[in-house]
Structure formats: structure tokens, C-alpha cells
Design an enzyme around this catalytic site. Structure first.
Site, PDB file in Angstrom:
ATOM      1  N   GLY A  25       1.146  -0.920   0.414  1.00  0.00           N
ATOM      2  CA  GLY A  25      -0.286  -0.204  -0.396  1.00  0.00           C
ATOM      3  C   GLY A  25       0.971   1.346   0.083  1.00  0.00           C
ATOM      4  N   GLY A  30       1.740   4.687   3.191  1.00  0.00           N
ATOM      5  CA  GLY A  30       2.643   3.412   2.918  1.00  0.00           C
ATOM      6  C   GLY A  30       3.909   4.055   2.230  1.00  0.00           C
ATOM      7  N   ARG A  49      -0.272  -2.855  -4.589  1.00  0.00           N
ATOM      8  CA  ARG A  49      -2.253  -3.278  -5.956  1.00  0.00           C
ATOM      9  C   ARG A  49      -1.225  -2.932  -7.539  1.00  0.00           C
ATOM     10  NH1 ARG A  49      -8.174  -2.619  -5.699  1.00  0.00           N
ATOM     11  NH2 ARG A  49      -7.833   0.002  -5.712  1.00  0.00           N
ATOM     12  N   ALA A  92      -8.578   2.006   4.744  1.00  0.00           N
ATOM     13  CA  ALA A  92      -9.334   1.098   6.247  1.00  0.00           C
ATOM     14  C   ALA A  92     -10.374   1.217   5.239  1.00  0.00           C
ATOM     15  CB  ALA A  92      -9.273   2.354   6.691  1.00  0.00           C
ATOM     16  N   ASN A 118      -6.937   3.485   9.341  1.00  0.00           N
ATOM     17  CA  ASN A 118      -6.982   3.733  10.433  1.00  0.00           C
ATOM     18  C   ASN A 118      -8.383   3.338  10.718  1.00  0.00           C
ATOM     19  OD1 ASN A 118      -6.041   5.863  12.125  1.00  0.00           O
ATOM     20  ND2 ASN A 118      -7.084   7.939  10.274  1.00  0.00           N
ATOM     21  N   GLY A 145       0.293  11.307  12.033  1.00  0.00           N
ATOM     22  CA  GLY A 145       1.003  12.494  12.022  1.00  0.00           C
ATOM     23  C   GLY A 145       1.116  12.765  10.457  1.00  0.00           C
ATOM     24  N   LYS A 198      -6.056   5.176  19.786  1.00  0.00           N
ATOM     25  CA  LYS A 198      -6.173   6.110  18.092  1.00  0.00           C
ATOM     26  C   LYS A 198      -7.057   7.019  17.820  1.00  0.00           C
ATOM     27  CE  LYS A 198      -4.015   7.853  14.065  1.00  0.00           C
ATOM     28  NZ  LYS A 198      -5.595   8.315  13.423  1.00  0.00           N
ATOM     29  N   ASN A 202      -7.176  10.900  17.675  1.00  0.00           N
ATOM     30  CA  ASN A 202      -7.985  11.848  17.012  1.00  0.00           C
ATOM     31  C   ASN A 202      -9.857  12.655  17.879  1.00  0.00           C
ATOM     32  OD1 ASN A 202      -6.515  10.599  15.272  1.00  0.00           O
ATOM     33  ND2 ASN A 202      -7.571  10.103  13.653  1.00  0.00           N
ATOM     34  N   TYR A 206     -10.114  16.490  17.457  1.00  0.00           N
ATOM     35  CA  TYR A 206     -11.608  17.644  17.069  1.00  0.00           C
ATOM     36  C   TYR A 206     -11.639  18.530  17.997  1.00  0.00           C
ATOM     37  CZ  TYR A 206     -13.405  14.591  12.916  1.00  0.00           C
ATOM     38  OH  TYR A 206     -13.369  13.860  12.195  1.00  0.00           O
ATOM     39  N   ARG A 303     -18.942  20.823  13.821  1.00  0.00           N
ATOM     40  CA  ARG A 303     -18.543  19.685  12.176  1.00  0.00           C
ATOM     41  C   ARG A 303     -20.261  19.498  11.927  1.00  0.00           C
ATOM     42  NH1 ARG A 303     -12.309  16.955  11.413  1.00  0.00           N
ATOM     43  NH2 ARG A 303     -11.423  18.555  13.436  1.00  0.00           N
TER      44      ARG A 303
HETATM   45  P1  NBP Z   1      -5.822   5.928   0.376  1.00  0.00           P
HETATM   46  O1  NBP Z   1      -6.527   5.373   2.216  1.00  0.00           O
HETATM   47  O2  NBP Z   1      -6.176   6.519   0.121  1.00  0.00           O
HETATM   48  O3  NBP Z   1      -5.583   4.051   0.457  1.00  0.00           O
HETATM   49  C1  NBP Z   1      -4.840   4.541  -1.381  1.00  0.00           C
HETATM   50  C2  NBP Z   1      -4.420   3.057  -1.192  1.00  0.00           C
HETATM   51  O4  NBP Z   1      -4.591   1.725  -1.354  1.00  0.00           O
HETATM   52  C3  NBP Z   1      -3.276   2.752  -2.929  1.00  0.00           C
HETATM   53  O5  NBP Z   1      -2.204   1.886  -1.986  1.00  0.00           O
HETATM   54  C4  NBP Z   1      -4.234   1.569  -2.702  1.00  0.00           C
HETATM   55  O6  NBP Z   1      -4.170   0.784  -4.099  1.00  0.00           O
HETATM   56  C5  NBP Z   1      -4.915   0.912  -2.015  1.00  0.00           C
HETATM   57  N1  NBP Z   1      -6.343  -0.121  -2.306  1.00  0.00           N
HETATM   58  C6  NBP Z   1      -7.060  -0.198  -2.087  1.00  0.00           C
HETATM   59 BR1  NBP Z   1      -8.194   2.358  -2.641  1.00  0.00          BR
HETATM   60  N2  NBP Z   1      -7.864  -1.573  -2.709  1.00  0.00           N
HETATM   61  C7  NBP Z   1      -7.126  -1.613  -2.318  1.00  0.00           C
HETATM   62  C8  NBP Z   1      -7.264  -3.490  -2.771  1.00  0.00           C
HETATM   63  N3  NBP Z   1      -8.359  -4.228  -2.484  1.00  0.00           N
HETATM   64  N4  NBP Z   1      -6.333  -4.540  -2.785  1.00  0.00           N
HETATM   65  C9  NBP Z   1      -5.176  -3.463  -2.487  1.00  0.00           C
HETATM   66  N5  NBP Z   1      -4.683  -2.117  -2.058  1.00  0.00           N
HETATM   67  C10 NBP Z   1      -6.139  -0.834  -2.614  1.00  0.00           C
HETATM   68  O7  NBP Z   1      -4.042   5.905   1.052  1.00  0.00           O
HETATM   69  P2  NBP Z   1      -3.044   7.033   2.464  1.00  0.00           P
HETATM   70  O8  NBP Z   1      -4.039   8.057   2.447  1.00  0.00           O
HETATM   71  O9  NBP Z   1      -1.537   7.172   2.503  1.00  0.00           O
HETATM   72  O10 NBP Z   1      -3.557   5.612   3.918  1.00  0.00           O
HETATM   73  C11 NBP Z   1      -3.549   4.706   3.999  1.00  0.00           C
HETATM   74  C12 NBP Z   1      -3.999   4.711   5.662  1.00  0.00           C
HETATM   75  O11 NBP Z   1      -3.620   5.330   6.226  1.00  0.00           O
HETATM   76  C13 NBP Z   1      -5.575   4.594   5.314  1.00  0.00           C
HETATM   77  O12 NBP Z   1      -6.168   3.240   6.119  1.00  0.00           O
HETATM   78  C14 NBP Z   1      -5.521   6.376   6.199  1.00  0.00           C
HETATM   79  O13 NBP Z   1      -6.920   5.995   7.035  1.00  0.00           O
HETATM   80  C15 NBP Z   1      -4.713   5.525   7.035  1.00  0.00           C
HETATM   81  N6  NBP Z   1      -3.818   6.865   7.800  1.00  0.00           N
HETATM   82  C16 NBP Z   1      -4.137   8.461   6.884  1.00  0.00           C
HETATM   83  C17 NBP Z   1      -3.107   9.659   6.884  1.00  0.00           C
HETATM   84  C18 NBP Z   1      -3.358  10.431   6.446  1.00  0.00           C
HETATM   85  O14 NBP Z   1      -2.640  11.287   6.379  1.00  0.00           O
HETATM   86  N7  NBP Z   1      -3.541  10.197   4.547  1.00  0.00           N
HETATM   87  C19 NBP Z   1      -3.112   9.553   7.950  1.00  0.00           C
HETATM   88  C20 NBP Z   1      -3.246   8.433   8.791  1.00  0.00           C
HETATM   89  C21 NBP Z   1      -3.602   7.057   8.802  1.00  0.00           C
HETATM   90  P3  NBP Z   1      -4.270   1.497  -5.299  1.00  0.00           P
HETATM   91  O15 NBP Z   1      -2.621   2.231  -5.693  1.00  0.00           O
HETATM   92  O16 NBP Z   1      -3.740  -0.258  -6.520  1.00  0.00           O
HETATM   93  O17 NBP Z   1      -5.183   1.940  -5.427  1.00  0.00           O
END
Ligand code: NBP
Length: 492
Positions: A25, A30, A49, A92, A118, A145, A198, A202, A206, A303
């Protein structure tokens, strides 16, 4: 795949060197987490993926460390040393289950699968139980973060078994933020404890953001200050006991001018706050646990209210106190009073959040050290603040304390804030400026310290209309008054 990526893909296929850790991911979180591992000297297997993301990572950042890109899940798993440590960083929900289902048949007992997304802690409990059946360790880990934290050092809240933490902990601690040499990562507790903490983190975030927003609104609409002036006030607060990431960024946002219009940035942003759902989960869970997290609930509702456009339009123009401002003498002292009210309300919001963590630990039989949670939130995460040291000291002095508010530091601060806090809440009401966070924090505080609550009357009402019974202050047992008859009392 580019030449560089191909070379690396081949080298792992040739079984030259196994990776210490794998990340699957590779969206913003990631990718940055993988880079963080690599920058700390770990050989990192990377997989996504859609293979293009893997290639992009290696092409752009391959020079930062030792990456082993893999096009397939099979090759990704085969490239890892044992016990394998795999971090899943996908969206998630169903995507996480899809990735787990793909991984499990390829893994061996003792391997550790980490979900850094998350996830809801109940999903984590379900997944942990399912993987335990296969002899695998499943670790639901909160990572806070945002994308910058993931790269430069997040706050990490791993759950799962103590054994999994022995395998995983040193890696996570080495990439986490550090404050005073202490990593912002510790084993939180079994199964879903990490994601639970976690989630509450969050929720507190808020509440903290809402209180800061109310402070801004009061200074602007009550004291008539401009965003630039308020930015200065926040800068000053950030040099004192309110020092925190959120106060710091607030002063920067308020000082920013929109390049296109020349107006304060805050005036060109649509006033509809969005949310991804962890605040809502915190409140839903608190309701289930019976923990009054009113500060977090007010923040979630505020919100929601901001986003109810049709409702707000319909209500626009309803009567209020009119254009009322503080007179200049009152305005001069108002900022100091708002600071007191903000600190007091923030104490209440954090006290409520920690109470929820303790209630969750009791319900799910987790042994969570609340002082350690305050410690790992001091760096890397959004609510990092000087104030957390105070919380840690309070729990060091008494880990079982029912509420933070009785700790000597907090008690003194609450005593000092009494006049200002009440004045700010009453001023907000008089001026017609909504301050639900400040007001509900004060109401919670007053309810908590009250020797008697009107809940006695509620019990009387319940007994009247539903024979729900009540207990008496002077003897044990349940009682019912024959309200429809001669009003004698029966013991039930
Ligand atoms: P996203 O939440 O936007 O998810 C995108 C990723 O999920 C891509 O790598 C995508 O692969 C993969 N994916 C999906 Br969508 N469906 C899939 C499936 N069926 N099988 C395999 N891979 C799949 O990414 P992110 O913003 O980097 O967040 C990742 C996690 O971290 C989330 O759970 C998020 O809640 C958590 N988080 C995010 C933050 C933040 O600030 N963004 C902070 C803290 C925690 P693809 O490239 O092939 O579409």
C-alpha cells in the site's frame, strides 16, 4: 518497470538478501513510511496493488535506502526475512480485508501483519482473532502525524500481542518521533487497543481544534480583532503553557493572506468543516461505554452543523443580540481570559478522552498505561503539546486516578481559570457567538464537582411515568412511589 526497479526486483528474486520489513500500500502514507524505514537503514520490501506506484517510489526515492520492489504479493512475501514483518497501509475497510486475505495463505506461523491504517478497533479485534487461528500475529497500529509524520517520525500506537511487539517494537521505535530521547511508540495493549487509543487521540484532536476555533471566533467577533492580530495572540500563547502543534499552525493559518484576493486566508475558505469519521467513532464508542466525552461530541456536532448548508440558510437572520462588541477596556483583557478558558476547556477535553481510554481498557481487558499514552503523543502526532508532560506526571503520581482534573497542577489551573472561564462563556452567550466547546466543558466541570445533581428529579420523573424505580439516599434498595394511587412508597 524501470531499469533500477527491475534490477532490485531481480536481486530479491535471486534471494540475495531478504528484507527486514515489508510495506504494502504505497499511497502517501505507505510510501513515506517505507522511506522512513529505509532511511533508518532497514531493507524494505515494497508492494502496491497497482505496480506503477511501486515503480514510482523506487524511481523517485530509491537513492534514500535499500528497497526491494515486488510486483506480486507472492514475491513480496518471499522477499522478507522470518518472522516476516508486513505493514499494510491501504484504505481502511474492505481493502484491508482484501489484502489480509491475499497475504494469509502465503505466511508462516509467527509472522507479524501490521495494519497501519485507520481501522475501527472492533474490526481489528475481529482480524486479530482470525489471524491468531493461523498462528499469525495481527497488530492494529495507530499511526498519527499524517504524511509528514510518516516520513519524519510519527507517533505510533501498536496493539496486538506482547510477543508481536518483541518482533516489531524495535523497528517501530526506531522510525517513530522522539522527544527527550524517548520514542513516541510503545506497546499499547492486546488486539484492538492500539486502534482504540488512536481513535480517542483523533477525538481529542477534534475537541482541541474546536476549542481553538472558538477562541479565534470570540477574539474576532467579541473583541473585534483581525486575523493578523489574532495570529500574534496565538503566537504568544504558543510560548506559554498552551505550546502545541495545533496552536502553532493556527497562528500560521491566521497570518496567511490569500494571494488572489489579498484577503485573510481564513476569510476565503468555505466555513464547512469536513470529517473522515474517527471523531464520530470516538463518540459512538463513548456512548456504548457510557463515558461522557461531551467536548469531543460538541466538536463532531459543530463540524456537522457547519456542513448543514440548507439548515443554516433557513435559519440565517433569526433574531440574536445584534451587532454587539465588547467595549475597548473589556476587549483589552479579553484575550487573557480566552487563554484561561481555552486551557481549562482543553484540560476537560483531555480528561474526558483519557477517561474513555480507561473505560475501554476495563471493557476489553486491556492493560493500557495512560501515562505512556501521554508520552507517545508528545511528538509526531497532531495533538503534540507541552501540556502532555503534565498529563504524564499526573498519571505517574496516580495511575488509577478517576479524572485528571484532581491532579494538583490541573486543580490549580482550574482554580486560576474560574473567573475568566465563566466570563468567556457568559460573554459568548451575550454576544451571540457560539462556543459549544467552552460552554460544555464548563458545564461538565460544574456537574462533576456538584455535591448533588438534578438527576434525582429525573429519577422521580422516570418512576412517575414508567415505574422505573429509584434508590434513596438514606437506605439501600429500589423503591417505587404509587403515583397514581395514594403515593405510598413500595420497596421493589
Ligand atoms: P488511501 O487511504 O488513499 O488508500 C490508497 C491505497 O489503498 C493505495 O495503495 C491503493 O492501491 C490501496 N488499495 C485500495 Br484503495 N483498495 C485496495 C485493494 N482492494 N487491495 C489492495 N490495495 C488497495 O492511502 P493513504 O492516504 O496513504 O492512507 C493509508 C492508510 O493510512 C489509510 O487507512 C488511512 O486511513 C491511514 N492514515 C492516513 C493518514 C493521512 O494523513 N493520509 C494519516 C493516518 C492514517 P492502488 O494504488 O492500487 O489503488
Amino acid at each position: 518497470m524501470t531499469e533500477q526497479a527491475q534490477q532490485q526486483d531481480h536481486s530479491q528474486a535471486g534471494e540475495q538478501a531478504h528484507a527486514h520489513v515489508g510495506v504494502t500500500g504505497l499511497a502517501v502514507m505507505g510510501r513515506n513510511l517505507a522511506r522512513n524505514f529505509a532511511r533508518h537503514g532497514y531493507r524494505v520490501a515494497v508492494h502496491n496493488r497497482t505496480a506503477a506506484r511501486t515503480t514510482e517510489l523506487v524511481d523517485e526515492f530509491g537513492h534514500e535506502g535499500d528497497f526491494l520492489p515486488a510486483k506480486s504479493t507472492e514475491r513480496f512475501v518471499a522477499s522478507l526475512e522470518r518472522p516476516r514483518r508486513i505493514v499494510i497501509m491501504v484504505k481502511a475497510g474492505a481493502p484491508t480485508d482484501a489484502v489480509i486475505d491475499e497475504l494469509v495463505p502465503l505466511l508462516d506461523p509467527g509472522d507479524v501483519v501490521v495494519d497501519g491504517g485507520n481501522a475501527h478497533f472492533l474490526d481489528t479485534r475481529r482480524r486479530e482473532a482470525a489471524l491468531r487461528e493461523h498462528g499469525l500475529h495481527f497488530v492494529g497500529s495507530g499511526i498519527s502525524g499524517g504524511e509528514e509524520g510518516a516520513l519524519l517520525g510519527p507517533s505510533i500506537m501498536p496493539g496486538g500481542s506482547a510477543e508481536s511487539y518483541r518482533v516489531l517494537g524495535p523497528l517501530l521505535e526506531s522510525i517513530a518521533a522522539r522527544v527527550d530521547g524517548v520514542p513516541c511508540c510503545t506497546h499499547v495493549g492486546a488486539d484492538g487497543a492500539g486502534h482504540f487509543v488512536k481513535m480517542v487521540h483523533n477525538g481529542i484532536e477534534y475537541a482541541d481544534m474546536q476549542l481553538i476555533a472558538e477562541a479565534y471566533d470570540l477574539l474576532r467577533r467579541g473583541a473585534g480583532m483581525q486575523p493578523g492580530e489574532i495570529a500574534q495572540v496565538f503566537r504568544g500563547w504558543n510560548a506559554g503553557r498552551l505550546e502545541s502543534y495545533l496552536i502553532e499552525i493556527t497562528s500560521k493559518v491566521l497570518a496567511h493572506t490569500d494571494a488572489e484576493t489579498g484577503k485573510p486566508f481564513v476569510d476565503v475558505v468555505l466555513d464547512q468543516a469536513e470529517q473522515k469519521g474517527t471523531g464520530r467513532w470516538t463518540v459512538q464508542t463513548a456512548l456504548e461505554l457510557g463515558v461522557p466525552v461531551s467536548g469531543i461530541a460538541e466538536a463532531v456536532f459543530a463540524r456537522s452543523l457547519s456542513g448543514t448548508v440548507a439548515l443554516r440558510e433557513a435559519a440565517h437572520g433569526l433574531p440574536g443580540p445584534g451587532e454587539t462588541w465588547l467595549d475597548s477596556a473589556a476587549a483589552d483583557t479579553f484575550a487573557g481570559e480566552v487563554e484561561q478558558a481555552l486551557y481549562a476547556s482543553k484540560m476537560v477535553a483531555y480528561a474526558q478522552g483519557f477517561q474513555q481510554i480507561q473505560a475501554g481498557a476495563a471493557e476489553y481487558e486491556w492493560r493500557i498505561d495512560p501515562g505512556a499514552m501521554a508520552t507517545i503523543w508528545r511528538g509526531g502526532c497532531i495533538i503534540r503539546a507541552r501540556f502532555l508532560d503534565r498529563i504524564k506526571s499526573a498519571y505517574d503520581a496516580d495511575p488509577e486516578r478517576p479524572t485528571l482534573l484532581t491532579d494538583a497542577h490541573f486543580r490549580d489551573a482550574l482554580e486560576g481559570a474560574q473567573f475568566a472561564w465563566r466570563r468567556v462563556v457568559s460573554t459568548a452567550a451575550q454576544l451571540g457567538v457560539p462556543a459549544p466547546g467552552f460552554a460544555s466543558a464548563l458545564a461538565y466541570y460544574d456537574a462533576l464537582r456538584a455535591p448533588r445533581l438534578p438527576a434525582a428529579l429525573v429519577q422521580g420523573q422516570r418512576d412517575y411515568f414508567g415505574a422505573h424505580t429509584y434508590r434513596r439516599v438514606d437506605r439501600p434498595g429500589s423503591f417505587h412511589t404509587l403515583w397514581g394511587g395514594d403515593r405510598t412508597e413500595e420497596q421493589r
